[in-house]
Design a protein around this motif. Sequence first.
Motif, PDB file in Angstrom:
ATOM      1  N   THR A  46     -41.806 -28.205  14.434  1.00 44.18           N
ATOM      2  CA  THR A  46     -42.810 -27.809  15.422  1.00 44.18           C
ATOM      3  C   THR A  46     -42.464 -26.461  16.041  1.00 44.18           C
ATOM      4  O   THR A  46     -43.350 -25.670  16.372  1.00 44.18           O
ATOM      5  CB  THR A  46     -42.925 -28.874  16.531  1.00 44.18           C
ATOM      6  N   PHE A  47     -41.172 -26.191  16.179  1.00 44.94           N
ATOM      7  CA  PHE A  47     -40.731 -24.992  16.898  1.00 44.94           C
ATOM      8  C   PHE A  47     -39.957 -24.018  16.003  1.00 44.94           C
ATOM      9  O   PHE A  47     -39.218 -23.174  16.504  1.00 44.94           O
ATOM     10  CB  PHE A  47     -39.856 -25.411  18.085  1.00 44.94           C
ATOM     11  N   TYR A  48     -40.135 -24.122  14.695  1.00 46.05           N
ATOM     12  CA  TYR A  48     -39.309 -23.323  13.779  1.00 46.05           C
ATOM     13  C   TYR A  48     -39.490 -21.819  13.992  1.00 46.05           C
ATOM     14  O   TYR A  48     -38.564 -21.028  13.762  1.00 46.05           O
ATOM     15  CB  TYR A  48     -39.604 -23.697  12.325  1.00 46.05           C
ATOM     16  N   GLU A  49     -40.676 -21.404  14.434  1.00 49.05           N
ATOM     17  CA  GLU A  49     -40.909 -19.971  14.629  1.00 49.05           C
ATOM     18  C   GLU A  49     -39.999 -19.410  15.720  1.00 49.05           C
ATOM     19  O   GLU A  49     -39.526 -18.277  15.627  1.00 49.05           O
ATOM     20  CB  GLU A  49     -42.376 -19.720  14.958  1.00 49.05           C
ATOM     21  N   LYS A  50     -39.746 -20.213  16.747  1.00 50.76           N
ATOM     22  CA  LYS A  50     -38.828 -19.782  17.797  1.00 50.76           C
ATOM     23  C   LYS A  50     -37.409 -19.689  17.251  1.00 50.76           C
ATOM     24  O   LYS A  50     -36.642 -18.791  17.632  1.00 50.76           O
ATOM     25  CB  LYS A  50     -38.867 -20.761  18.973  1.00 50.76           C
ATOM     26  N   ALA A  51     -37.060 -20.590  16.350  1.00 48.85           N
ATOM     27  CA  ALA A  51     -35.708 -20.613  15.786  1.00 48.85           C
ATOM     28  C   ALA A  51     -35.462 -19.423  14.867  1.00 48.85           C
ATOM     29  O   ALA A  51     -34.346 -18.906  14.785  1.00 48.85           O
ATOM     30  CB  ALA A  51     -35.485 -21.913  15.024  1.00 48.85           C
ATOM     31  N   GLY A  52     -36.483 -19.008  14.136  1.00 50.83           N
ATOM     32  CA  GLY A  52     -36.327 -17.867  13.245  1.00 50.83           C
ATOM     33  C   GLY A  52     -35.813 -18.213  11.862  1.00 50.83           C
ATOM     34  O   GLY A  52     -35.495 -17.322  11.076  1.00 50.83           O
ATOM     35  N   ILE A  53     -35.707 -19.509  11.558  1.00 53.23           N
ATOM     36  CA  ILE A  53     -35.313 -19.943  10.214  1.00 53.23           C
ATOM     37  C   ILE A  53     -36.441 -20.805   9.659  1.00 53.23           C
ATOM     38  O   ILE A  53     -36.798 -21.830  10.242  1.00 53.23           O
ATOM     39  CB  ILE A  53     -33.993 -20.728  10.227  1.00 53.23           C
ATOM     40  N   GLU A  69     -45.589 -39.532  17.028  1.00 49.33           N
ATOM     41  CA  GLU A  69     -46.825 -39.268  16.287  1.00 49.33           C
ATOM     42  C   GLU A  69     -47.315 -37.848  16.563  1.00 49.33           C
ATOM     43  O   GLU A  69     -47.737 -37.133  15.644  1.00 49.33           O
ATOM     44  CB  GLU A  69     -47.905 -40.279  16.669  1.00 49.33           C
ATOM     45  N   TYR A  70     -47.252 -37.446  17.821  1.00 52.57           N
ATOM     46  CA  TYR A  70     -47.682 -36.091  18.181  1.00 52.57           C
ATOM     47  C   TYR A  70     -46.870 -35.051  17.414  1.00 52.57           C
ATOM     48  O   TYR A  70     -47.429 -34.121  16.814  1.00 52.57           O
ATOM     49  CB  TYR A  70     -47.516 -35.876  19.690  1.00 52.57           C
ATOM     50  N   PHE A  71     -45.553 -35.217  17.397  1.00 54.57           N
ATOM     51  CA  PHE A  71     -44.706 -34.228  16.731  1.00 54.57           C
ATOM     52  C   PHE A  71     -44.812 -34.312  15.211  1.00 54.57           C
ATOM     53  O   PHE A  71     -44.613 -33.306  14.524  1.00 54.57           O
ATOM     54  CB  PHE A  71     -43.257 -34.365  17.189  1.00 54.57           C
ATOM     55  N   PHE A  72     -45.135 -35.477  14.689  1.00 57.02           N
ATOM     56  CA  PHE A  72     -45.370 -35.582  13.249  1.00 57.02           C
ATOM     57  C   PHE A  72     -46.543 -34.687  12.848  1.00 57.02           C
ATOM     58  O   PHE A  72     -46.439 -33.885  11.908  1.00 57.02           O
ATOM     59  CB  PHE A  72     -45.661 -37.031  12.867  1.00 57.02           C
ATOM     60  N   TYR A  73     -47.647 -34.818  13.562  1.00 55.65           N
ATOM     61  CA  TYR A  73     -48.819 -33.988  13.262  1.00 55.65           C
ATOM     62  C   TYR A  73     -48.515 -32.506  13.480  1.00 55.65           C
ATOM     63  O   TYR A  73     -48.861 -31.655  12.649  1.00 55.65           O
ATOM     64  CB  TYR A  73     -50.000 -34.401  14.134  1.00 55.65           C
ATOM     65  N   GLU A  74     -47.877 -32.196  14.603  1.00 59.20           N
ATOM     66  CA  GLU A  74     -47.579 -30.799  14.914  1.00 59.20           C
ATOM     67  C   GLU A  74     -46.653 -30.184  13.870  1.00 59.20           C
ATOM     68  O   GLU A  74     -46.865 -29.058  13.413  1.00 59.20           O
ATOM     69  CB  GLU A  74     -46.929 -30.700  16.302  1.00 59.20           C
ATOM     70  N   THR A  75     -45.623 -30.919  13.497  1.00 57.64           N
ATOM     71  CA  THR A  75     -44.646 -30.402  12.541  1.00 57.64           C
ATOM     72  C   THR A  75     -45.277 -30.135  11.183  1.00 57.64           C
ATOM     73  O   THR A  75     -45.099 -29.060  10.594  1.00 57.64           O
ATOM     74  CB  THR A  75     -43.468 -31.382  12.400  1.00 57.64           C
ATOM     75  N   LEU A  76     -46.027 -31.098  10.671  1.00 57.68           N
ATOM     76  CA  LEU A  76     -46.620 -30.903   9.343  1.00 57.68           C
ATOM     77  C   LEU A  76     -47.714 -29.841   9.361  1.00 57.68           C
ATOM     78  O   LEU A  76     -47.842 -29.060   8.414  1.00 57.68           O
ATOM     79  CB  LEU A  76     -47.142 -32.224   8.788  1.00 57.68           C
ATOM     80  N   ASN A  77     -48.486 -29.797  10.429  1.00 53.65           N
ATOM     81  CA  ASN A  77     -49.532 -28.774  10.507  1.00 53.65           C
ATOM     82  C   ASN A  77     -48.942 -27.367  10.602  1.00 53.65           C
ATOM     83  O   ASN A  77     -49.479 -26.420  10.026  1.00 53.65           O
ATOM     84  CB  ASN A  77     -50.442 -29.039  11.707  1.00 53.65           C
ATOM     85  N   LYS A  78     -47.834 -27.237  11.325  1.00 52.62           N
ATOM     86  CA  LYS A  78     -47.246 -25.910  11.513  1.00 52.62           C
ATOM     87  C   LYS A  78     -46.415 -25.456  10.320  1.00 52.62           C
ATOM     88  O   LYS A  78     -46.196 -24.257  10.140  1.00 52.62           O
ATOM     89  CB  LYS A  78     -46.399 -25.887  12.787  1.00 52.62           C
ATOM     90  N   THR A  79     -45.932 -26.389   9.523  1.00 54.74           N
ATOM     91  CA  THR A  79     -45.049 -26.010   8.416  1.00 54.74           C
ATOM     92  C   THR A  79     -45.707 -26.137   7.042  1.00 54.74           C
ATOM     93  O   THR A  79     -45.089 -25.784   6.039  1.00 54.74           O
ATOM     94  CB  THR A  79     -43.770 -26.873   8.421  1.00 54.74           C
ATOM     95  N   LYS A  80     -46.933 -26.608   6.975  1.00 56.94           N
ATOM     96  CA  LYS A  80     -47.537 -26.886   5.668  1.00 56.94           C
ATOM     97  C   LYS A  80     -47.743 -25.631   4.821  1.00 56.94           C
ATOM     98  O   LYS A  80     -47.882 -25.727   3.598  1.00 56.94           O
ATOM     99  CB  LYS A  80     -48.860 -27.632   5.838  1.00 56.94           C
ATOM    100  N   LYS A  81     -47.739 -24.453   5.451  1.00 58.57           N
ATOM    101  CA  LYS A  81     -47.898 -23.217   4.680  1.00 58.57           C
ATOM    102  C   LYS A  81     -46.557 -22.610   4.261  1.00 58.57           C
ATOM    103  O   LYS A  81     -46.523 -21.733   3.397  1.00 58.57           O
ATOM    104  CB  LYS A  81     -48.699 -22.194   5.488  1.00 58.57           C
ATOM    105  N   VAL A  82     -45.472 -23.067   4.882  1.00 57.28           N
ATOM    106  CA  VAL A  82     -44.161 -22.475   4.571  1.00 57.28           C
ATOM    107  C   VAL A  82     -43.226 -23.446   3.862  1.00 57.28           C
ATOM    108  O   VAL A  82     -42.363 -23.031   3.081  1.00 57.28           O
ATOM    109  CB  VAL A  82     -43.475 -21.941   5.853  1.00 57.28           C
TER     110      VAL A  82
END
Length: 295
Positions: A46-53, A69-82
């Motif tokens: 969910t926060f990988y962009e802040k981490a920089g990796i 459940e909230y973080f499951f959706y957020e994590t997959l939605n934010k990382t599905k392109k990378v």
Amino acid sequence: MNNQYPNPNEWVVVLGSGASINDLPDDLKQWANKTVARIGINKYGTFYEKAGIMPSDIYFHDFHDKTSEYFFYETLNKTKKVASRFYVSATSKDLITQSLIYYIYSYSIFRILKMKSILIKLSRNLIKPIRKKWHNSLVFFLSNSFRKKPLLLKKNSEIDVVDVYYLWDNDNKWASNLNQKLYHFRGSLTSVLNLVSVKYSELNVLMLGVDLISKQYFFDDELQILFKKTGLGYDWTQSFMVNSGKHYSASIDSGVTIFDRFSYVVENLNKSGNQLFAYPNKNVIIFDGKVKDFI
């Protein structure tokens, strides 16, 4: 990039959510982004962009309350392109599709069921006076149907369903393939390391953000904002962390911590040719000689 770092083609990075992520040197992040795989555990994505990796793999097995459940959706939605590989539970796998047509269908049903009270009211006024039986059937269907919001991932994404043992299962042992339950002892880290031994044998493993003796996340500020807005953000492990000042895995629960079985984890990693390292040094010391210093 600093020449002190080893060949990234011989390494896998395991990404935790500890606050030490915020203090990683930029050249270490650059190196990490060149490694064979970067496995983000649970909320990390969910926060990988802040981490920089950038994670290449996502492990998200938690799916037992509204926060997870909230973080499951957020994590997959934010990382599905990378990310290209996702390891999830059977429960959450049912929410994932790689078909656009099925996604549209499933999302349409989801939206319809979200409006069930409105539809029932309309049926009561428009259908019931004409066909009471039709109205009753519609009310029964809407009242007994429930659907979670679907997730659409790329067609070339690799999605693996993984199951894990419970803490005191008699058969709680190291898996040799993903058709078997993964070893699980006081936290997702042990299961992720078992996964590494299956998917990435013969590679060195570097743990970043695995701050087990700290209760801080690298995204604490964002969690506080989320909690104020939605009441979500902190899960059932929070009370353990507040009381102990440590990550849940390092807090005593059921009389044990993750450290009580970590020798078993390292022994099995060695069998698959995986040497285990951590950074910074404070995250090496906590493992009492079982983990190597990266730099």
